[in-house]
Design an enzyme around this catalytic site. Structure first.
Site, PDB file in Angstrom:
ATOM      1  N   LEU A  97       0.861  -1.186   0.000  1.00 47.27           N
ATOM      2  CA  LEU A  97       0.000   0.000   0.000  1.00 47.27           C
ATOM      3  C   LEU A  97       0.895   1.233   0.000  1.00 47.27           C
ATOM      4  O   LEU A  97       1.900   1.268   0.711  1.00 47.27           O
ATOM      5  CB  LEU A  97      -0.885   0.031   1.252  1.00 47.27           C
ATOM      6  CG  LEU A  97      -2.183  -0.778   1.252  1.00 47.27           C
ATOM      7  CD1 LEU A  97      -2.854  -0.662   2.618  1.00 47.27           C
ATOM      8  CD2 LEU A  97      -3.133  -0.326   0.162  1.00 47.27           C
ATOM      9  N   ASP A  98       0.530   2.248  -0.776  1.00 45.04           N
ATOM     10  CA  ASP A  98       1.268   3.507  -0.757  1.00 45.04           C
ATOM     11  C   ASP A  98       1.262   4.082   0.659  1.00 45.04           C
ATOM     12  O   ASP A  98       0.315   3.845   1.429  1.00 45.04           O
ATOM     13  CB  ASP A  98       0.617   4.525  -1.699  1.00 45.04           C
ATOM     14  CG  ASP A  98       0.839   4.179  -3.172  1.00 45.04           C
ATOM     15  OD1 ASP A  98       1.805   3.455  -3.464  1.00 45.04           O
ATOM     16  OD2 ASP A  98       0.042   4.649  -4.008  1.00 45.04           O
ATOM     17  N   PRO A  99       2.285   4.869   1.016  1.00 43.75           N
ATOM     18  CA  PRO A  99       2.333   5.453   2.366  1.00 43.75           C
ATOM     19  C   PRO A  99       1.059   6.206   2.759  1.00 43.75           C
ATOM     20  O   PRO A  99       0.614   6.106   3.907  1.00 43.75           O
ATOM     21  CB  PRO A  99       3.537   6.394   2.291  1.00 43.75           C
ATOM     22  CG  PRO A  99       4.439   5.760   1.280  1.00 43.75           C
ATOM     23  CD  PRO A  99       3.513   5.162   0.247  1.00 43.75           C
ATOM     24  N   ALA A 112      -1.945   5.677   1.679  1.00 44.28           N
ATOM     25  CA  ALA A 112      -3.128   4.816   1.650  1.00 44.28           C
ATOM     26  C   ALA A 112      -3.352   4.188   3.021  1.00 44.28           C
ATOM     27  O   ALA A 112      -2.424   4.025   3.810  1.00 44.28           O
ATOM     28  CB  ALA A 112      -2.962   3.731   0.604  1.00 44.28           C
ATOM     29  N   ARG A 170      -3.954   4.823  -8.498  1.00 44.43           N
ATOM     30  CA  ARG A 170      -3.549   6.150  -8.976  1.00 44.43           C
ATOM     31  C   ARG A 170      -3.593   6.235 -10.501  1.00 44.43           C
ATOM     32  O   ARG A 170      -3.955   7.278 -11.063  1.00 44.43           O
ATOM     33  CB  ARG A 170      -2.140   6.478  -8.481  1.00 44.43           C
ATOM     34  CG  ARG A 170      -2.066   6.800  -7.000  1.00 44.43           C
ATOM     35  CD  ARG A 170      -0.649   7.126  -6.573  1.00 44.43           C
ATOM     36  NE  ARG A 170       0.223   5.960  -6.563  1.00 44.43           N
ATOM     37  CZ  ARG A 170       1.502   5.972  -6.950  1.00 44.43           C
ATOM     38  NH1 ARG A 170       2.053   7.087  -7.398  1.00 44.43           N
ATOM     39  NH2 ARG A 170       2.226   4.878  -6.881  1.00 44.43           N
TER      40      ARG A 170
END
Length: 306
Positions: free
Chosen positions: A45-47, A49, A180
């Site tokens: 997961l992106d930071p 998110a 994204r």
């Protein structure tokens, strides 16, 4: 030589990841809290998110690919009218538009993003180019050209429209999808630009957020064996694979990596991948070859919670 640090503890921990942490940082925190020898996760997961991060400890790390390859669901908010260089709110705005699509126009555009689609990952992503992460090259000012890759999108729906500038959506997709990129490409298709401003993973393969642990909960119980109560069994990571059972006589052979007889469900076909259990515990994953399992991964009975 000294003993390898950590406990032989195995199982899955489902974490509700907070915003502002990398997935790796969460895994490291979990590994520390459980004093575990080995840890990994199924799907970054992106930071920025939040939501479900499935962390595997010990023997559960052998089941990570089966969770990573499963479908996943996300809820996310798209900011319409702006493109950014990172395709999320952390980046710099690179283009703007006064155009704002109607709900009907958004719904009509979503169909092009369902099924087998082709997606170019964001320039600021962990995709490797000649051994280096794309985001590192992008941060250094390099123009990053990434190849399109296939993505299976099971479902993509508009769930709310809080105002003209924002659209809330939910997506179910396969491995390797970038929300994204969906926001970026949807904005382009609508002629208004777009980027993600909020992203939450709702479920991944067999796991959902019900009963998920928080980092506060994990830190509060750190180094206490009672924390093991939060772990789900290794076998939970194999829920999307068919299960065969093996008699006691086969357990040792399979754990040593040798083919052995198993009792398969009636719908299991020759050449299918499955896992074998004995007394409900995972023994091996492998290929079913007409009455026998040819193991590709084997599990030792170490610290798996019952």
């Amino acid at each position: 030589m000294g003993r390898r640090k950590g406990r032989d503890v195995s199982g899955w921990l489902i974490v509700d990841k907070p915003r502002g942490m990398t997935s790796t940082a969460v895994v490291n925190k979990v590994k520390w809290a459980f004093d575990a020898k080995k840890a990994g996760h199924a799907g970054t997961l992106d930071p920025e998110a939040t939501g479900l991060l499935a962390v595997a400890l010990g023997e559960a790390t052998k089941t990570v690919p089966y969770v990573t390859d499963s479908l996943k669901a996300y809820a996310f908010t798209v900011r319409l009218g702006q493109a950014t260089n990172t395709d999320d709110a952390e980046g710099e705005v690179t283009a703007t538009s006064d155009a704002r699509p109607t709900d009907e126009e958004i719904k009509a555009a979503l169909g092009a993003f369902v099924g087998e689609i082709s997606q170019v990952p964001p320039a600021f992503s962990a995709v490797k180019i000649d051994g280096q992460r794309a985001y590192k090259r992008a941060r250094e000012g390099e123009t990053v050209e990434l190849a399109a890759r296939p993505l299976w999108v099971e479902e993509l729906v508009l769930t709310d429209r809080p105002d003209a500038d924002h659209a809330e959506l939910e997506m179910t997709c396969g491995k390797g999808g970038y929300v994204r990129a969906i926001a970026r490409d949807l904005g382009a298709a609508l002629g208004c630009h777009g980027h993600v401003v909020a992203l939450r993973r709702l479920w991944s393969g067999p796991f959902d957020l019900e009963g998920a642990a928080t980092l506060d909960e994990i830190e509060a119980g750190a180094k206490d064996p009672a924390l093991d109560r939060l772990l789900r069994p290794v076998e939970a990571g194999l829920a999307d694979l068919p299960e065969a059972t093996c008699p006691a006589a086969s357990v040792g052979r399979l754990r040593n990596g040798n083919p052995a007889s198993v009792i398969a469900p009636s719908d299991l076909q020759f050449g299918d991948e499955c896992w074998a259990s004995h007394d409900g515990r995972a023994v091996a994953v492998g290929t079913y070859m007409g009455g026998e399992l040819h193991p590709s991964r084997v599990f030792v009975a170490d610290g798996t919670p019952g």
